[in-house]
Write an enzyme that holds these catalytic residues in place. Structure first.
Site: not given
Ligand code: 5GP
Ligand code: ZN
Length: 113
Positions: A31, A86, A94, A99, A101
């Protein structure tokens, strides 16, 4: 998991731009993209993150990376892309559903911030 954001995306309760799906994984556009390609590849079965993973998850984690490689090939970004996990809040995790990336489509600096 009822209160997991990515489980809710898998269930279709929260909309996402899906780019790939098979019996074990789903991939969708991030997103808040950090590059022209920024896709998240997730296992359909809830798994909190790499540090919570066990030997039984090894194949799944590899499988998600191979799905990312397939998407990168399809998008023609094989000149250089990055797959990133991450792990933990200190590294920016977060969402606590594992996941991968997939980031690419531009020059990527090393080391990452
Ligand atoms: P993290 O910070 O946990 O490694 O990655 C979480 C990712 O999920 C972030 O890059 C953030 O932009 C993405 N993200 C968070 N909420 C949503 C959502 O509701 N939909 C999508 N498509 N991505 C999300
Ligand atoms: Zn989940």
């Amino acid at each position: 998991m009822k209160d997991c954001l990515f489980c809710r995306i898998i269930a279709g309760e929260i909309p996402s731009k899906k780019v790939y799906e098979d019996e074990r994984t789903v991939a969708f556009e991030d997103i808040n993209p950090q590059a022209p390609t920024h896709v998240l590849v997730i296992p359909k079965n809830h798994l909190q993150g790499l540090k919570e993973a066990g030997a039984e998850d090894a194949e799944m984690i590899g499988y998600c990376h191979l799905a990312a490689a397939k998407i990168a090939r399809e998008r023609g970004i094989e000149e250089g892309y990055r797959t990133v996990l991450n792990v933990g809040p200190g590294a920016g995790q977060s969402v606590f559903h594992l996941h991968v990336h997939l980031i690419g489509g531009r020059d990527l600096k090393w080391p990452p911030g």
